[in-house]
Enzyme design. Structure first.
Site, PDB file in Angstrom:
ATOM      1  N   LYS A   1       0.841  -1.205   0.000  1.00  0.00           N
ATOM      2  CA  LYS A   1       0.000   0.000   0.000  1.00  0.00           C
ATOM      3  C   LYS A   1       0.872   1.249   0.000  1.00  0.00           C
ATOM      4  O   LYS A   1       0.610   2.210  -0.732  1.00  0.00           O
ATOM      5  CB  LYS A   1      -0.949  -0.008   1.216  1.00  0.00           C
ATOM      6  CG  LYS A   1      -2.118  -0.950   1.034  1.00  0.00           C
ATOM      7  CD  LYS A   1      -2.872  -1.231   2.323  1.00  0.00           C
ATOM      8  CE  LYS A   1      -3.900  -2.340   2.068  1.00  0.00           C
ATOM      9  NZ  LYS A   1      -4.549  -2.833   3.278  1.00  0.00           N
TER      10      LYS A   1
ATOM     11  N   GLN B   1      -5.070  -1.429   9.452  1.00  0.00           N
ATOM     12  CA  GLN B   1      -4.935  -2.768   8.884  1.00  0.00           C
ATOM     13  C   GLN B   1      -5.557  -3.811   9.816  1.00  0.00           C
ATOM     14  O   GLN B   1      -5.232  -3.856  11.001  1.00  0.00           O
ATOM     15  CB  GLN B   1      -3.442  -3.065   8.651  1.00  0.00           C
ATOM     16  CG  GLN B   1      -3.178  -4.367   7.933  1.00  0.00           C
ATOM     17  CD  GLN B   1      -3.697  -4.390   6.502  1.00  0.00           C
ATOM     18  OE1 GLN B   1      -3.513  -3.450   5.733  1.00  0.00           O
ATOM     19  NE2 GLN B   1      -4.386  -5.465   6.145  1.00  0.00           N
TER      20      GLN B   1
ATOM     21  N   ASP C   1     -11.520   2.629   3.767  1.00  0.00           N
ATOM     22  CA  ASP C   1     -11.894   1.212   3.688  1.00  0.00           C
ATOM     23  C   ASP C   1     -13.412   1.040   3.624  1.00  0.00           C
ATOM     24  O   ASP C   1     -13.906  -0.040   3.302  1.00  0.00           O
ATOM     25  CB  ASP C   1     -11.362   0.464   4.926  1.00  0.00           C
ATOM     26  CG  ASP C   1     -10.224  -0.481   4.597  1.00  0.00           C
ATOM     27  OD1 ASP C   1     -10.025  -0.775   3.400  1.00  0.00           O
ATOM     28  OD2 ASP C   1      -9.530  -0.921   5.529  1.00  0.00           O
TER      29      ASP C   1
END
Ligand code: NDP
Length: 296
Positions: free
Chosen positions: A54, A98, A121
């Site tokens: 990422k 994460q 997200d």
């Protein structure tokens, strides 16, 4: 019939190039640089690889990348304080924590602490509600990537029968909402569905998000259907480690009209959509027009 292969790797490269172009324009015309903050707690090896990828992709498209690595024993208060500071930081337009988090941390509490406008997200309860009610939201990256590939392949999706196998909050449910938003007739199947093969055979669009290696076989696919394989399963075959999807590729590709491979299908689109979401968040935060074709 041999299915057309939907090349997610190539499509993701196109999306990243589009994002990079927008980022350059934002910088030139508005003096802005979108920024993505990624928070990693602990030493989970797969998570470390994801975070590294990422970071590299974020830099590559010209965005600012802020990495926060905390040790596995980090307490809830410390993590929430970090999120509060990222929420308040004008250089940060997207925040990603994460998952999975270490067991002593409450993931829901942590995710819902993120400013929904920076929740790239799309897991914050406000974004889930906005998507569910057909309003503008931040959309989870994996289903957004699937939707982009389907729109690219089919053009309009209205009226098509879509079957989503899997009802998780991160893939199955948002995928179904997005397909409904594009006026598909949507069925969600799960572990308690009766006669799954028959349900799957009704699909013009079949999305597999199950987490079971090669479970969807060719006899479950309607001839000519589009098959999107979200699964990422690490298995051992002939003594070698191998990555396979939730779809039995060879038998499904013999029947389907189009299919995504694993690897090289949905996977690369997920990071591309994370970048697209960060760009969208930056545009919204600054009252600018959203990038066309990069949102739901
Ligand atoms: P979850 O384990 O959260 O959900 C799996 C879903 O599949 C559940 O709804 C479950 O049903 C359903 N299911 C399980 N067994 C069966 C069965 N025998 N028949 C029908 N349905 C079944 O998984 P995720 O949604 O998080 O992930 C799904 C897959 O996608 C995984 O392989 C994961 O690695 C992959 N993935 C890939 C990403 C990418 O970037 N490409 C990103 C995220 C995930 P029930 O609810 O009834 O238990």
């Amino acid at each position: 019939m041999t299915a057309k292969v939907i090349d997610g790797k190539a499509f993701a490269a196109t999306v990243r190039a589009q994002v990079a172009e927008h980022v350059a324009r934002l910088h030139e015309e508005n003096g802005l640089q979108p920024g993505l903050a990624v928070v990693l707690v602990g030493e989970d090896p797969a998570s470390k690889v994801y975070v590294r990828n990422k970071h590299a992709s974020t830099i590559e498209v010209g965005m600012a990348s802020f990495e926060h690595r905390l040790d596995a024993e980090t307490g809830e208060a410390e993590l929430l304080a970090l999120i509060d500071s990222l929420n308040a930081d004008p250089k940060v337009h997207g925040i990603l924590v994460q998952l999975p988090l270490p067991a002593h941390l409450n993931s829901e509490l942590v995710i819902n602490r993120i400013d929904p406008a920076k929740d790239v997200d799309g897991f914050h309860i406000s974004n889930v509600g906005l998507l569910g009610t057909g309003q503008k939201s931040m959309v989870p990256c994996t289903p957004l990537g699937c939707l982009m590939m389907l729109r690219d392949h089919h053009g309009k999706l209205a009226g098509l029968n879509a079957v989503v196998v899997g009802r998780s909050n991160i893939v199955g449910k948002p995928m179904a909402q997005l397909l409904l938003g594009d006026s598909c007739t949507v069925t969600i199947a799960h572990s308690r569905t009766k006669d799954l093969a028959e349900v799957c055979r009704r699909a013009d669009i079949l999305v597999a998000a199950v987490g079971r290696p090669e479970m969807i076989t060719g006899d479950m696919v309607r001839p000519g259907a589009t098959v999107i394989d979200v699964g990422i399963n690490r298995i051992e075959r002939d003594g070698k480690a191998k990555l396979v999807g939730d779809v039995h590729y060879a038998s499904a590709a013999a029947v389907a009209g189009a299919i995504t491979p694993v690897p090289g299908g949905v996977g690369p689109m997920t990071i591309a959509c994370l970048l697209a979401n960060t760009l969208t968040a930056c545009c919204r935060a600054n009252g600018l027009a959203e990038p066309e074709g990069l949102t739901a």
